[in-house]
Design an enzyme around this catalytic site. Structure first.
Site, PDB file in Angstrom:
ATOM      1  N   GLY A   3     -32.841  -7.256 -30.674  1.00 14.85           N
ATOM      2  CA  GLY A   3     -31.617  -7.245 -29.621  1.00 14.85           C
ATOM      3  C   GLY A   3     -30.163  -6.951 -30.163  1.00 14.85           C
ATOM      4  O   GLY A   3     -30.144  -6.154 -31.295  1.00 14.85           O
TER       5      GLY A   3
ATOM      6  N   LEU B 119     -38.629  -4.754 -25.954  1.00 10.83           N
ATOM      7  CA  LEU B 119     -37.541  -4.496 -26.613  1.00 10.83           C
ATOM      8  C   LEU B 119     -37.718  -4.670 -28.228  1.00 10.83           C
ATOM      9  O   LEU B 119     -38.182  -5.645 -28.482  1.00 10.83           O
ATOM     10  CB  LEU B 119     -36.410  -5.229 -26.072  1.00 10.83           C
ATOM     11  CG  LEU B 119     -35.083  -4.744 -26.727  1.00 10.83           C
ATOM     12  CD1 LEU B 119     -34.602  -3.468 -26.442  1.00 10.83           C
ATOM     13  CD2 LEU B 119     -34.087  -5.740 -26.463  1.00 10.83           C
ATOM     14  N   ASP B 120     -37.578  -3.265 -28.885  1.00 11.71           N
ATOM     15  CA  ASP B 120     -37.876  -3.667 -30.473  1.00 11.71           C
ATOM     16  C   ASP B 120     -38.981  -4.184 -30.890  1.00 11.71           C
ATOM     17  O   ASP B 120     -39.252  -4.589 -32.193  1.00 11.71           O
ATOM     18  CB  ASP B 120     -36.593  -4.638 -30.892  1.00 11.71           C
ATOM     19  CG  ASP B 120     -35.110  -4.019 -30.657  1.00 11.71           C
ATOM     20  OD1 ASP B 120     -35.136  -2.834 -30.488  1.00 11.71           O
ATOM     21  OD2 ASP B 120     -34.151  -4.864 -30.370  1.00 11.71           O
ATOM     22  N   GLU B 121     -40.115  -4.057 -30.101  1.00  7.70           N
ATOM     23  CA  GLU B 121     -41.473  -4.409 -30.709  1.00  7.70           C
ATOM     24  C   GLU B 121     -42.353  -3.080 -30.729  1.00  7.70           C
ATOM     25  O   GLU B 121     -43.471  -3.464 -31.197  1.00  7.70           O
ATOM     26  CB  GLU B 121     -41.797  -5.233 -29.497  1.00  7.70           C
ATOM     27  CG  GLU B 121     -41.096  -6.744 -29.307  1.00  7.70           C
ATOM     28  CD  GLU B 121     -41.437  -7.658 -30.525  1.00  7.70           C
ATOM     29  OE1 GLU B 121     -42.174  -7.331 -31.389  1.00  7.70           O
ATOM     30  OE2 GLU B 121     -41.066  -8.798 -30.579  1.00  7.70           O
TER      31      GLU B 121
END
Lengths: 292, 292, 292, 292
Positions: free
Chosen positions: A209, A235-237
């Protein structure tokens, strides 16, 4: 790693993947040989020798590749389908078209443009899109078109995303978010239809994040990092392509971490872009196989 | 870093910390001089020049240090209290006493014992305690006492912890968990009364808790790490002393990561132990200042 | 490292060096205090506690520094001369003036210009001089003057060196050779009168002289490196400021090494320039003390 | 890298090398397939696509490998000789026998013994030979035979070398010099008849010969390293298998460098030994191809 920095005439890159089974390496090697190809390099990976997945990347030279493409493809279908294997073959004389989305930060963007100019990235760059105009002059100095699409106010970004999608449509093979500080909607991801690579300014999965350098300072870590990954709905995964770190001390402020981290970000992103452009990265579920 | 690998006769290490304010470095330097000390090395850190915290580590030589200790301490009190500064002074001719708690894994434990034997760690090791007996022979071959305290069945560990506390009481200056695979209770932490250093087999704050190599494999990271930290009430949330990483690929199994990570773990832990033993690490809230 | 990225008003950096002796740290601290300065950071090094050399770098804040300069200097003379100590004091509100000499390669040059524009290097850049014109447009786009001084044919470079010296005279505080592929004459070194920093594209002392990447490939090393050093009369033998390496494999050609090494070169050079600009580097015989 | 830490029943490692020519990968793959083998992993390298040398390492599984060995070998001869290719095939169920020669320093020796006990090195260790007795007890505690062969006085080492050769003869597949501080004569090298791996305590080709840490300190380098290489007639000039470095500062003495370097030495040597034991290293002139 020398095989594909430059566009290579009469060279193909073949990616094969599917359920692991005996004899696949030999099968593919025989296929290339009977189609008059000569194997230049070959990498393979099995996620598990018992019932796992098999991945292979083969670069081969074949005179008059363009003319032979259809018959090689037919042979690949004929040979690999009975094994349940999927494949894709890329003509390495064609550079992938890369769009870069940027914001105010220039370090990742300029590094990609500069490496491209030096001939270190086998891509073409049809456009840079930014929600700010500050980098316009720099981008155009590299001879690359610059488009300004301001970010929409408020949470609904559908109009600005639509404007970006219109610019990209049909013109690019992949998109790089070079510190583009906007969250991409799932709708955008579905519509864009090409891989999207992001550089996240932390060593994922730490500090997912916003404001990762602030979080890193708060946690008191002794190394900071950066992660290049494919963008997915979470998100960001998304699948990680490349990561790296640099040592920091108690004496450095969050602002120092940001400055030090910028060097890691641009290095990590440029490696990820190079490997993606060379078809060295294979996505499998939430992982990547990187034949670097 | 040469000043304190060996026990140093007539050398003191002074740690000063408190609210940052003008003139502290000069104040302390003058104090040492008027007490006939000679400054060997001096490090300082300010968390924020405006209203932050100030930290200083000074190593000084003072002939007949032992005799002069009380008057130097009185001077420190007299001089620093008006500024609201706290201090502690350590006679560097005295080695800290380190207990090691281990389990079945031997790599961190043996590396500490071996470095100690080589003269690389300025500590004494009065005991190794393990919940298994597998390492007993190795430990005793180093001339170090070994005690076996089996882990209690079930969630209540109060009896086995009590047995450990009884062995430690009064005998140690700090405790190292060298891949000791038991969760330490808050009750134990309160009663033990000395710092406890743990080595966690991931790059914290990524992969908190059990099975970090499995989690790292599942997430598909390209680097794995290890973290040495002081143990606090919150699992894997204590102040980080040292971290490091090593590069891994898609081709490595969770078991490979464990093997590769073991090298990082022992390297990181040995550096953390060295720095703690040399009073180079200052805890501040959830951070460390490491004057390495 | 936060103290000096920006020009700092009313801050001074004091470098003291000379024969190691008791009490120097306290002496200097007292001097700063009685001159109404407040010590911000202090580093020291002794080459040998018995009869070695002592080095100290102190950053202090002193309101109205400019006005107080003469009296502080007089006090320094008065106080330090009896000890045989030498000193220099720099007003940190003044940026050092850096000239860059370049050739065709742009990676080190552009990285310095770009970092300077980002505010990461506390220098001014009055000029870039090159023996080629290929980088002229890039340099001027950064708002930096570019001068073209073609290399003289033949071994005698006295005329081209004289032209360069004329441009530099009185205008610069140090010179950076950013992959400037010409050997500098001793005559030039004597006349230029300011420090000259070079980036050598190998891990010195390995691969001195020309074509280090070719030599590295021939020797089959598994790491390649870069070295930033002060230029002295002996080619590639000057005091080393910074070095770093990157891993390579048998699969990489000398050309690949050159491309990979370019990233190390620009990173190493930028760190060396930053540290020099911040007076963090002290030369002592053929060594450097780097208070980084 | 998972394929060969353990001895693998019914697995073979095939090394093929010779003049680069079209179709070799497919030829070898077909040969393995028609001999009922299944390719597990395959690496190849070409020193130059035009007129260079070709190297390939293939690991394959073949039920009842032992029985099929002679016919596979006959097929290899028949198939590869017309191409001028050489080959060797190793049954991976057989561990290589490794002798370790040591001196007083124990760090490299103990690390190898400890890794072997953990199952990290697919070798057997029939003996450790040292010119000192200080490590005897440690070695025997690992269940490994220890032989003491004192170094001969004077430059002529023929008698002590003869004693060592007598112990090694017929009993070992390779020899590791684990900080064995004696120069090996060319006569020894010829007679020993198996590869000899040395760990040199510098980043070769920097600091060849004796006392590299002292030389590194004198030159003022900012990184120190270690190099594992095959021993050849020229001192410290043999093919490099692996290298690594660690960062050092002006504050560290030559003794500190030695201590810090010891960690690099043992890490580098253990990797080189692992790769050699797995037939991942191919010597070519003064280079190595390392399929790691």
């Amino acid at each position: 790693m020398t095989d594909t920095i430059e566009a290579l005439v009469d060279h193909a890159c073949l990616i094969v993947h599917g359920p692991d089974q005996r004899g696949m390496v030999a099968e593919v090697a025989a296929l290339i040989t009977r189609n008059k190809g000569n194997i230049i390099s070959l990498d393979q990976h099995s996620s598990d020798p018992e019932g796992g997945d098999f991945f292979q990347r083969v670069v081969f030279h074949r005179p008059n590749l363009l003319a032979a493409h259809p018959e090689i493809e037919a042979d690949l279908d004929r040979t690999l389908q009975p094994f349940g294997m999927k494949w894709r073959m890329v003509d390495m004389s064609t550079r992938k078209r890369m769009a870069v989305l940027a914001s105010k930060s220039d370090h990742c963007l300029l590094d990609l443009l500069w490496r491209h100019r030096r001939g270190e990235l086998p891509v073409s760059i049809p456009m840079v899109i930014s929600n700010h105009t500050s980098v316009a002059e720099d981008v155009r100095a590299f001879g690359v078109p610059f488009f300004h699409v301001p970010s929409q106010e408020g949470p609904d970004k559908s109009e600005s995303e639509a404007a970006i999608l219109k610019l990209l449509a049909g013109n690019v093979d992949f998109v790089v978010l070079a510190r583009y500080m906007q969250v991409i909607s799932n709708d955008f991801l579905e519509k864009v239809g090409v891989p999207v690579i992001n550089i996240h300014h932390s060593f994922l999965p730490a500090f997912i994040g916003a404001a990762p350098y602030r979080k890193a300072k708060d946690r008191g870590v002794k190394l900071i990092g950066a992660t290049a990954h494919y963008v997915t709905e979470e998100l960001d995964e998304g699948p990680i392509i490349e990561q790296d770190v640099v040592r920091v001390t108690h004496g450095e402020t969050a602002q120092d971490l940001q400055r030090r981290g910028a060097d890691v970000e641009r290095a990590v992103l440029s490696r990820a872009v190079l490997w993606h452009a060379q078809d060295r990265v294979i996505r499998q579920h939430n992982h990547t196989i990187v034949f670097a």
